[in-house]
Design a protein around this motif. Structure first.
Motif, PDB file in Angstrom:
ATOM      1  N   ALA A  19       8.324  13.402  10.110  1.00  0.00           N
ATOM      2  CA  ALA A  19       8.523  14.613   9.322  1.00  0.00           C
ATOM      3  C   ALA A  19       7.935  15.835  10.022  1.00  0.00           C
ATOM      4  CB  ALA A  19       7.889  14.434   7.942  1.00  0.00           C
ATOM      5  N   SER A  20       6.801  15.655  10.743  1.00  0.00           N
ATOM      6  CA  SER A  20       6.207  16.802  11.444  1.00  0.00           C
ATOM      7  C   SER A  20       6.986  17.146  12.710  1.00  0.00           C
ATOM      8  CB  SER A  20       4.742  16.501  11.779  1.00  0.00           C
ATOM      9  OG  SER A  20       4.678  15.344  12.616  1.00  0.00           O
ATOM     10  N   ASP A  21       7.549  16.139  13.345  1.00  0.00           N
ATOM     11  CA  ASP A  21       8.303  16.412  14.565  1.00  0.00           C
ATOM     12  C   ASP A  21       9.693  16.965  14.255  1.00  0.00           C
ATOM     13  OD1 ASP A  21       6.142  15.454  15.911  1.00  0.00           O
ATOM     14  OD2 ASP A  21       6.992  13.441  16.275  1.00  0.00           O
ATOM     15  N   ASN A  22      10.330  16.428  13.326  1.00  0.00           N
ATOM     16  CA  ASN A  22      11.695  16.860  12.960  1.00  0.00           C
ATOM     17  C   ASN A  22      11.739  17.240  11.476  1.00  0.00           C
ATOM     18  OD1 ASN A  22      12.729  16.219  15.579  1.00  0.00           O
ATOM     19  ND2 ASN A  22      12.763  14.048  14.966  1.00  0.00           N
ATOM     20  N   PRO A  23      11.186  18.398  11.120  1.00  0.00           N
ATOM     21  CA  PRO A  23      11.233  18.795   9.702  1.00  0.00           C
ATOM     22  C   PRO A  23      12.686  19.080   9.274  1.00  0.00           C
ATOM     23  CG  PRO A  23      10.398  20.577  11.034  1.00  0.00           C
ATOM     24  CD  PRO A  23      10.528  19.407  11.964  1.00  0.00           C
ATOM     25  N   TYR A  24      13.011  18.645   8.038  1.00  0.00           N
ATOM     26  CA  TYR A  24      14.401  18.807   7.597  1.00  0.00           C
ATOM     27  C   TYR A  24      14.489  19.445   6.210  1.00  0.00           C
ATOM     28  CZ  TYR A  24      19.201  17.621   6.362  1.00  0.00           C
ATOM     29  OH  TYR A  24      20.511  17.697   5.983  1.00  0.00           O
ATOM     30  N   TRP A  25      13.603  19.048   5.266  1.00  0.00           N
ATOM     31  CA  TRP A  25      13.780  19.479   3.885  1.00  0.00           C
ATOM     32  C   TRP A  25      12.970  20.729   3.559  1.00  0.00           C
ATOM     33  CZ3 TRP A  25      17.747  17.351   1.786  1.00  0.00           C
ATOM     34  CH2 TRP A  25      18.126  16.051   2.126  1.00  0.00           C
ATOM     35  N   VAL A  26      11.643  20.717   3.741  1.00  0.00           N
ATOM     36  CA  VAL A  26      10.800  21.805   3.234  1.00  0.00           C
ATOM     37  C   VAL A  26      10.446  22.817   4.316  1.00  0.00           C
ATOM     38  CG1 VAL A  26       8.620  22.356   2.097  1.00  0.00           C
ATOM     39  CG2 VAL A  26       9.864  20.268   1.497  1.00  0.00           C
ATOM     40  N   ALA A  27       9.988  22.360   5.467  1.00  0.00           N
ATOM     41  CA  ALA A  27       9.475  23.274   6.500  1.00  0.00           C
ATOM     42  C   ALA A  27      10.512  24.273   6.997  1.00  0.00           C
ATOM     43  CB  ALA A  27       8.919  22.467   7.666  1.00  0.00           C
TER      44      ALA A  27
ATOM     45  N   ASN B 240       0.863  -1.182   0.000  1.00  0.00           N
ATOM     46  CA  ASN B 240       0.000   0.000   0.000  1.00  0.00           C
ATOM     47  C   ASN B 240       0.898   1.230   0.000  1.00  0.00           C
ATOM     48  OD1 ASN B 240      -1.952   1.932   0.258  1.00  0.00           O
ATOM     49  ND2 ASN B 240      -2.934   1.019   2.059  1.00  0.00           N
ATOM     50  N   PRO B 241       0.994   1.940  -1.115  1.00  0.00           N
ATOM     51  CA  PRO B 241       1.922   3.087  -1.166  1.00  0.00           C
ATOM     52  C   PRO B 241       1.525   4.225  -0.235  1.00  0.00           C
ATOM     53  CG  PRO B 241       0.572   2.987  -3.155  1.00  0.00           C
ATOM     54  CD  PRO B 241       0.305   1.735  -2.395  1.00  0.00           C
ATOM     55  N   ARG B 242       0.208   4.397   0.015  1.00  0.00           N
ATOM     56  CA  ARG B 242      -0.214   5.506   0.886  1.00  0.00           C
ATOM     57  C   ARG B 242       0.244   5.270   2.314  1.00  0.00           C
ATOM     58  NH1 ARG B 242      -4.532   7.056   4.089  1.00  0.00           N
ATOM     59  NH2 ARG B 242      -5.057   9.293   3.934  1.00  0.00           N
ATOM     60  N   GLN B 243       0.114   4.068   2.769  1.00  0.00           N
ATOM     61  CA  GLN B 243       0.571   3.754   4.124  1.00  0.00           C
ATOM     62  C   GLN B 243       2.098   3.834   4.224  1.00  0.00           C
ATOM     63  OE1 GLN B 243      -0.997  -0.037   5.233  1.00  0.00           O
ATOM     64  NE2 GLN B 243      -3.160   0.641   5.289  1.00  0.00           N
ATOM     65  N   ALA B 244       2.779   3.471   3.143  1.00  0.00           N
ATOM     66  CA  ALA B 244       4.232   3.543   3.166  1.00  0.00           C
ATOM     67  C   ALA B 244       4.715   4.980   3.289  1.00  0.00           C
ATOM     68  CB  ALA B 244       4.802   2.900   1.900  1.00  0.00           C
ATOM     69  N   ILE B 245       3.967   5.905   2.678  1.00  0.00           N
ATOM     70  CA  ILE B 245       4.351   7.323   2.789  1.00  0.00           C
ATOM     71  C   ILE B 245       3.960   7.882   4.154  1.00  0.00           C
ATOM     72  CG2 ILE B 245       3.940   9.621   1.837  1.00  0.00           C
ATOM     73  CD1 ILE B 245       3.572   8.295  -0.893  1.00  0.00           C
ATOM     74  N   LEU B 246       2.741   7.580   4.624  1.00  0.00           N
ATOM     75  CA  LEU B 246       2.282   8.119   5.905  1.00  0.00           C
ATOM     76  C   LEU B 246       3.044   7.540   7.075  1.00  0.00           C
ATOM     77  CD1 LEU B 246      -1.611   8.206   5.360  1.00  0.00           C
ATOM     78  CD2 LEU B 246       0.022  10.112   5.288  1.00  0.00           C
ATOM     79  N   ARG B 247       3.801   6.488   6.840  1.00  0.00           N
ATOM     80  CA  ARG B 247       4.595   5.917   7.920  1.00  0.00           C
ATOM     81  C   ARG B 247       5.678   6.887   8.395  1.00  0.00           C
ATOM     82  NH1 ARG B 247       5.797   1.306   5.539  1.00  0.00           N
ATOM     83  NH2 ARG B 247       7.870   1.902   4.826  1.00  0.00           N
ATOM     84  N   HIS B 248       6.046   7.803   7.536  1.00  0.00           N
ATOM     85  CA  HIS B 248       7.075   8.788   7.888  1.00  0.00           C
ATOM     86  C   HIS B 248       6.481  10.159   8.196  1.00  0.00           C
ATOM     87  CE1 HIS B 248       9.966   5.870   6.335  1.00  0.00           C
ATOM     88  NE2 HIS B 248       9.191   5.766   5.249  1.00  0.00           N
ATOM     89  N   ALA B 249       5.129  10.275   8.314  1.00  0.00           N
ATOM     90  CA  ALA B 249       4.509  11.591   8.518  1.00  0.00           C
ATOM     91  C   ALA B 249       4.801  12.122   9.912  1.00  0.00           C
ATOM     92  CB  ALA B 249       3.000  11.491   8.290  1.00  0.00           C
ATOM     93  N   LYS B 250       4.742  11.312  10.941  1.00  0.00           N
ATOM     94  CA  LYS B 250       4.965  11.773  12.310  1.00  0.00           C
ATOM     95  C   LYS B 250       6.400  12.268  12.485  1.00  0.00           C
ATOM     96  CE  LYS B 250       4.155  10.335  17.078  1.00  0.00           C
ATOM     97  NZ  LYS B 250       5.410  10.858  17.613  1.00  0.00           N
TER      98      LYS B 250
END
Length: 650
Positions: A609-617, A597-607
């Protein structure tokens, strides 16, 4: 005369004698010896004449003795007659020897000392000794003459047997390509060989420049995508005629550069004599044997045309072969006679037609049924004496014709299989053998080079060339070597180290050159001489020099350590994950994450990315507005609780 000077001269002579005795000179101070060459030559000539007369008379006496059968009387006469000759010869020699000794005895110390022997002393041995000496000399002379006669007879046998002159003891093989070698030519001097094939290539071979690798020094495609059907050097050897599958013949120089290209005719004109050139594919061509600027071609348009090297815009003359009914016939082969006065063409209807070169309308000789109608006559060849014509037919025959009686063939040889429209036949340099090749099917045996006797037309010799058809053959008269072209792309040269001259003998003695390492640049180098120093690229160096420099660097030239396999060695232990294979198994092959499931594979890194933003934020922390989300109302909640059939359909 002053006595003091006489004493000084005598003292000087005594000093010279003492010096000669000390230094070992035998003739110190004496006059040099002189020779009378004319007298010596005259004496030698007389002696030779006397000896030859002596031997000749001895032979005559022996023959006379055998015929009459009187052994005693003939023996006595044969002894007495040479005795008189020997007496006279000895007397002359002694007289000349005595005269020469008397003349030069004072000049040389190496001559015999004492007076010459008296003439009577020479013959005191008696008749028996002289007879024995005479018989011994006669037997020796007879044995020498017998050996010479045997050698002469053996040499005459070799001269009478033409098979002994075939140079087939050695051979070399040159790889032209993978397809049929359909054309073969050798220049008059025998220095260069040119091969052409159905692969459109023309290759140049230089015997003097090749080594044992046997590589062509040039390869080109003069007629683009048309197969090469015929090649021939001119009589001077400076240009090459190239006949291909198109309608335009080409003339190249010795190095392969274009000299002339014949013009193409107008295919919409019915009368082929009114067009400037051929309108269909060419079949064959050859040079004039006497005129270096004239050549001839034949084509599927039903014409044989002669051309001048200086006039490429139009042909010189046109010959139109005709059938018995007067219809157009396609010529498949053409050739000049040895004197260049006759033009012969073999046609598809089985006829052979010969014209006078200066009269192009009516044929001079015409044979209606030379070969089977519908078969392609692949080759015509005149003998060196100019009276005989040989034809190689597509009906598996070779026929020999006398042009003075052209109604029927002189000899016919059958069973010579022919699958190609360019199979050759040629005469040997001594005009006593006829040479041709045979064709075979794939995996059907070996193609042969067949030698036929010109008089009896029997197969006197055969050479198995290779497991393919023999298409082209050429026997060069100056080199005495045989060139053969086969259907599997080989060009072979047969020669004999004793009977052949130059040619292939020049390249087989040269060792193969060692291949040198190619020096290439590491990258493209752009030369900008007028650029500023800050933009100018450094001068590139060759790879070889850079490799030599890197070889001296211990770090760059260090051999990398091989991976550890097994228990380990040299202080290195093969730990789990230390080798490439174990690392792949540990990190990739044993990964149990489900990425179906590609959506779950991406959302697995959402927490994360929100806690430790590195690239965009982090890039928009100063400018990004605060997001404001709409508040949920009660009506929306009630709408969500409605049943599905009441919801609004979008």
């Amino acid at each position: 005369m002053d006595p003091n000077k006489v004493d000084e001269a005598s003292d000087k002579m005594s000093d010279d004698g003492e010096m000669a005795s000390v230094m070992g000179f035998s003739g110190f101070g004496k006059k040099a010896r002189t020779f009378d060459l004319e007298a010596i030559f005259e004496q030698t000539r007389r002696t030779a004449i006397e000896r030859s007369q002596l031997v000749l008379e001895g032979r005559q006496k022996d023959d006379h003795m055998e015929q009459q059968g009187e052994s005693s009387q003939s023996t006595k006469s044969s002894v007495l007659a040479p005795r008189d000759k020997a007496t006279a010869a000895t007397a002359r020699k002694q007289e000349s020897g005595g005269g020469s000794s008397s003349d030069s005895g004072s000049d040389s110390d190496s001559e015999l000392i004492g007076p010459p022997l008296p003439p009577q002393q020479t013959f005191q041995g008696g008749d028996d000794e002289l007879g024995s000496l005479t018989r011994a000399s006669g037997s020796t002379a007879n044995s020498d003459d017998d050996d010479e006669d045997d050698e002469g007879e053996a040499q005459d046998d070799d001269d009478d047997n033409p098979v002994k002159k075939i140079p087939d003891s050695h051979e070399i093989t040159m790889q032209h390509g993978t397809k049929t070698v359909s054309a073969l030519a050798l220049d008059p001097s025998g220095a260069r060989l040119v091969t052409g094939g159905l692969d459109y290539d023309v290759r140049f071979w230089d015997f003097a420049g090749m080594d044992q690798a046997l590589q062509a020094f040039r390869s080109l495609q003069p007629c683009e995508c048309h197969p090469i059907t015929s090649l021939q050097y001119s009589v001077t050897g400076d240009v090459i005629l190239v006949v291909s599958g198109n309608a335009q013949a080409k003339v190249l120089d010795r190095d392969g550069f274009n000299v002339m290209e014949c013009v193409k005719g107008d295919q919409y004109i019915v009368d082929m004599a009114k067009t400037k050139g051929h309108t269909a594919m060419l079949n064959s061509g050859c040079w004039h044997p006497k005129m270096k600027e004239e050549f001839m071609t034949c084509s599927n348009d039903g014409t044989v045309r002669t051309w001048d090297l200086k006039s490429e815009k139009q042909h010189k003359s046109v010959f139109k072969p005709r059938s018995f009914q007067g219809k157009k016939v396609v010529p498949t082969s053409c050739t000049y006679s040895r004197d260049g006065k006759l033009i012969a063409a073999g046609c598809q209807d089985g006829t052979i037609q010969i014209w006078d070169r200066n009269l192009s309308v009516h044929t001079k000789f015409h044979c209606r049924q030379a070969h089977t109608p519908g078969s392609d006559t692949s080759c015509l060849a005149f003998s060196y004496d100019g009276r005989t014509l040989a034809s190689r037919g597509g009906d598996d025959t070779v026929k020999m014709w006398d042009i003075r009686n052209f109604k029927k063939p002189v000899n016919v040889a059958t069973g010579l299989c022919n699958y190609f429209t360019m199979t050759d036949c040629c005469f040997s340099p001594d005009d006593r053998l006829l040479l041709t090749g045979t064709s075979v099917k794939k995996d059907g045996g070996n193609g042969k080079l067949v030698f036929l006797d010109r008089v009896s037309f029997q197969r006197v010799y055969e050479i198995e060339v290779t497991n393919a058809s023999v298409v082209r053959c050429l026997w060069h008269p100056k080199l005495n070597q045989i060139m053969v072209g086969t259907s599997n792309g080989l060009a072979k040269v047969y020669y004999d180290p004793v009977k052949s001259h130059r040619g292939a003998k020049l390249c087989v003695v040269k060792s193969q050159r060692k291949e040198r390492q190619a020096e290439t640049l590491t990258q493209d180098y752009i030369i900008t001489p007028h650029a500023l120093p800050m933009f100018r690229e450094a001068r590139q160096r060759s790879t070889r020099k850079q490799l030599e420099k890197d070889r001296l660097d211990p770090r760059k030239s260090h051999k990398p350590e091989p991976p550890v396999s097994g228990p380990g060695r040299g202080g290195r232990v093969a730990a789990h994950g230390g080798t490439l294979s174990s690392f792949i198994v540990k990190n990739i092959a044993l990964d149990k994450t489900d990425d179906s499931n590609p959506r779950q594979a991406i959302l697995r890194h959402a927490k994360e990315a929100s806690d430790n933003p590195y690239w965009v934020a982090p890039a928009y922390t100063q400018t990004q507005p605060v997001p404001m989300f709409a508040e949920e109302s009660e009506s929306d909640e009630e709408a969500e609780k409605e049943p599905e059939w009441k919801k609004r359909k979008i």
